[in-house]
Design an enzyme around this catalytic site. Sequence first.
Site, PDB file in Angstrom:
ATOM      1  N   TYR A 169     -29.536 -43.213 -36.754  1.00 21.06           N
ATOM      2  CA  TYR A 169     -29.696 -41.793 -37.410  1.00 21.06           C
ATOM      3  C   TYR A 169     -30.328 -41.173 -36.033  1.00 21.06           C
ATOM      4  O   TYR A 169     -30.048 -40.314 -35.398  1.00 21.06           O
ATOM      5  CB  TYR A 169     -30.428 -41.556 -38.724  1.00 21.06           C
ATOM      6  N   LYS A 173     -29.119 -38.257 -33.284  1.00 23.36           N
ATOM      7  CA  LYS A 173     -29.896 -37.040 -33.038  1.00 23.36           C
ATOM      8  C   LYS A 173     -30.415 -36.860 -31.790  1.00 23.36           C
ATOM      9  O   LYS A 173     -30.247 -35.634 -31.263  1.00 23.36           O
ATOM     10  CB  LYS A 173     -30.847 -36.758 -34.338  1.00 23.36           C
ATOM     11  N   THR A 204     -33.595 -31.642 -50.090  1.00 21.70           N
ATOM     12  CA  THR A 204     -32.033 -31.714 -50.292  1.00 21.70           C
ATOM     13  C   THR A 204     -31.700 -33.122 -51.209  1.00 21.70           C
ATOM     14  O   THR A 204     -32.406 -33.882 -51.187  1.00 21.70           O
ATOM     15  CB  THR A 204     -31.196 -31.468 -49.062  1.00 21.70           C
TER      16      THR A 204
END
Length: 250
Positions: A169, A173, A204
């Site tokens: 990840y 990014k 979220t």
Amino acid sequence: MEIRSKIALITGANRGLGFEIARQLGKRQIKVLIGARNAAAGQAAVNGLIAEGIDALFILLDITETNSIDKAVRIVTEKFGYLDILVNNAARLPKATDSGLPSQVSQELLLEFLETNFLAQVNVTQSFLPLIKQSTAGRIVNMSSSIGSVTISSEHLHQNGPKPPRIPYAASKAALNMFTVILAKELRQDGIKVNSADPGLTQTDAGGPNAPYTVEQGARPAVWLACLDDDGPTGCFFTHVEEHVVNNPW
Ligand SMILES: NC(=O)c1ccc[n+]([C@@H]2O[C@H](COP(=O)([O-])OP(=O)(O)OC[C@H]3O[C@@H](n4cnc5c(N)ncnc54)[C@H](OP(=O)(O)O)[C@@H]3O)[C@@H](O)[C@H]2O)c1
């Protein structure tokens, strides 16, 4: 002179930050195109926004499928012929079961993250660029993360505090941030602004219910960047502190 309405496309807008960014842009009288790969979820999101008085339309869009991107571009071209704002929000988020140690990570997992969080973002942006060039004030917002900041990640090296982030990840990014900077330079002459937004750890499905920021707060930098004036920044990285949008280190 006829004033045409501003149009924004938000990818992965059926839930989470994408939905909230669409909601906040819609509240500013911007027509929002809700990109989602699941038709039922996308249409449900649109129905919710319309119930709030927002001008919203569902666009089927799986960002990892070139055919799906091409179809979405055709629809926006035929219906409107321009796009003012693109928010590259959809992403592959880390799961607890992903192993992410740099010394052990698999090529498959790295590819999975890079495909969605970098290659697909480039593909979507390139495909919609002709429409964005038809806008008088094009804005591209790439949803990044502090985890994609080399500066912030390197601070972990010198602290006893938090564990360093997982590499798939983080690398995806960081690559997206580099796309922001170099694309911003290329498009400066066209008046198109390209920036990265860091929502901070947000409540979220991905961030979890105990994250420090609500979706209203997490959406703030992206909404601000989507609505920049002509004298606003380009090629920059922003997050938020209290009520303010502030620079993030790369
Ligand atoms: N939440 C945080 O704490 C946090 C922190 C830093 C950065 N961010 C960034 O903020 C953005 C939104 O995060 P979030 O927390 O809202 O994530 P989320 O709740 O997990 O939502 C992700 C969204 O992306 C969509 N998506 C994933 N792959 C897709 C694909 N191939 N095509 C189309 N849509 C796809 C999902 O669709 P489905 O519903 O179909 O799965 C969903 O709508 C991401 O870019 C993330 O990296 C989030």
